[in-house]
Enzyme design. Structure first.
Site, PDB file in Angstrom:
ATOM      1  N   GLY A  94      86.110  -7.614  27.474  1.00  0.00           N
ATOM      2  CA  GLY A  94      86.995  -6.452  27.738  1.00  0.00           C
ATOM      3  C   GLY A  94      87.427  -5.742  26.478  1.00  0.00           C
ATOM      4  O   GLY A  94      87.629  -4.516  26.475  1.00  0.00           O
TER       5      GLY A  94
ATOM      6  N   GLU B 178      65.925  16.313   9.478  1.00  0.00           N
ATOM      7  CA  GLU B 178      67.063  16.117  10.386  1.00  0.00           C
ATOM      8  C   GLU B 178      66.843  14.857  11.221  1.00  0.00           C
ATOM      9  O   GLU B 178      67.738  14.028  11.371  1.00  0.00           O
ATOM     10  CB  GLU B 178      67.207  17.342  11.299  1.00  0.00           C
ATOM     11  CG  GLU B 178      68.248  17.145  12.392  1.00  0.00           C
ATOM     12  CD  GLU B 178      68.579  18.410  13.175  1.00  0.00           C
ATOM     13  OE1 GLU B 178      67.965  19.465  12.895  1.00  0.00           O
ATOM     14  OE2 GLU B 178      69.451  18.340  14.050  1.00  0.00           O
TER      15      GLU B 178
END
Ligand SMILES: Cc1cc2nc3c(=O)[nH]c(=O)nc-3n(C[C@H](O)[C@H](O)[C@H](O)COP(=O)(O)OP(=O)(O)OC[C@H]3O[C@@H](n4cnc5c(N)ncnc54)[C@H](O)[C@@H]3O)c2cc1C
Length: 378
Positions: A341, A243
């Site tokens: 931005g 995992e």
């Protein structure tokens, strides 16, 4: 750049088909799935038809009989495209392997072929509202009553939780026995007393269904015990390296994609009469990112090789998980910054990836727990 040597030409052919599959079957729908809070069932069935599920599970047990590198390819290609809603790895590389390794012949026969075809979606339920890192303290109980176990408790943050047809539930068969009192159970959706709670609202991974699960006097036949009673904790410890490696593999592939998006963006974007890429700060940042990702890539590929030879030990898998996910978050943050931005706007893949990445340091064992594991081995 250091060439990758871990994958064969067959893996690369498979990679092409996986990429095409995701580009046609997932990318166009992912924004809608983010609104829905989950991917479609159809995606799972199509992925099953295309051979994307349960690759490393032996054919005799109902899987595809390929190797884990095929799973790594699926993880990498999903991560590169920012498909954080696709919970295939949790299913193929984490949940189903428990059934394959510890399940009875009857359990394997009943469930694995349908897991491979995408008819059954799986989940693994360890975490509870009161305990996550401290797995030994789970409160869910499973009490033997005649030929049945009666399960009571609740779980939270369960990946594939809404879609799951079959859940591996971690429960105490001996509440006073600590780790030795922990067992694993197979619980099918629809079993009376088993209910799914709300699909949790997350900061990222919005197309991934992550849920609470409730168990109230859920009766399952004692044949639904997975493996031996009291061995659950040991099974979990044995399976967690795969995992953790899977998380590391996805982390680096996703960060590499972010580097590419940022290279493209900064070359296009103009400021002060030149491209953003031409500022020394941008080039140095990108050079640092490229270097660190190259180092990570070599390390993770070596871990993959070790895992293929059954030699990846628990501390090294923990190092891979912790270091690669920390790096992923650092890289994503720098890449958002270099987008200005626009990097904060959801329609930009870098913004989504930044939000998606944060949890990588939390699930599959927090990075603090990884450091605990590593330090114990020193
Ligand atoms: C999106 C998502 C998907 C998930 N999917 C699954 C899933 O499919 N199945 C599942 O069972 N769980 C899943 N989880 C749960 C996840 O594994 C846990 O959130 C995680 O293990 C941490 O447990 P916790 O949230 O209870 O935090 P806590 O254990 O309460 O930890 C809180 C903080 O304390 C720190 N801490 C705890 N113990 C120690 C220690 N010994 N030393 C130092 N620091 C420590 C932690 O590192 C963390 O910073 C998922 C979580 C998320 C957010």
């Amino acid at each position: 750049m250091i060439p990758r040597t871990v994958f064969s030409s067959d893996h690369e052919i498979f990679r092409d088909s996986v990429r095409k599959f995701f580009e046609t079957e997932a990318v166009p729908f992912h924004a809608q799935w983010e609104e829905d809070g989950q991917v479609s069932r159809e995606l799972w069935r199509k992925a099953g038809e295309q051979g994307l599920l349960c690759a490393p599970i032996p054919e005799a047990d109902g899987g595809l009989g390929a190797d884990f590198l095929y799973s790594a390819v699926v993880i990498e290609e999903a991560a590169r495209l920012g498909l954080s809603g696709v919970g295939f790895s949790l299913h193929s590389d984490i949940a189903v392997p428990y059934i394959q390794r510890y399940g009875s012949a009857a359990q394997k026969q009943k469930y694995i072929p349908k897991c491979t075809s995408g008819e059954i979606v799986t989940a693994i339920a360890m975490t509870e509202p009161g305990t996550g890192s401290d797995l030994q303290s789970v409160k869910t109980t499973a009490v033997l009553d005649g030929d049945e176990y009666v399960i009571n408790g609740s779980k939270t943050f369960i990946t594939n939780g809404q879609m799951a047809d079959l859940v591996i539930v971690v429960a105490k068969t001996d509440p006073k026995g600590g780790a030795k009192g922990t067992s694993l159970f197979l619980v099918e959706a629809g079993t009376p007393g088993f209910t799914k709670g709300q699909n949790l609202h997350k900061v990222g991974m919005k197309a991934q269904d992550t849920s609470e699960l409730f168990f109230q006097d859920v009766r399952v036949p004692k044949e639904n015990l997975l493996g031996q009673p009291g061995m659950g904790f040991i099974y979990l410890m044995q399976e967690l390296p795969q995992e953790r490696l899977s998380v590391a593999v996805g982390a680096i592939a996703n960060a590499e994609a972010a580097l590419k998006w940022t290279l493209d963006y900064t070359r296009e974007r103009k400021a002060f009469g030149r491209s953003v890429f031409d500022f020394q700060n941008t080039r140095f940042k990108l050079a640092e990112i490229a270097t660190e990702l190259q180092i990570a890539r070599v390390f993770v590929d070596r871990c993959l090789e070790l895992h293929m030879n059954k030699k990846l030990d628990v501390p090294t898998a923990a190092m891979a998980k912790y270091w690669c996910t920390d790096l992923q978050c650092k890289v994503l943050d720098e890449c958002v910054q270099l987008h200005g931005g626009y990097g904060y706007m959801w329609e930009y893949p870098v913004a989504r990836a930044w939000a998606d990445a944060r949890v990588q340091r939390i699930y599959a064992g927090t990075n603090e727990i990884m450091k605990e594991i590593i330090s114990r081995s020193l």
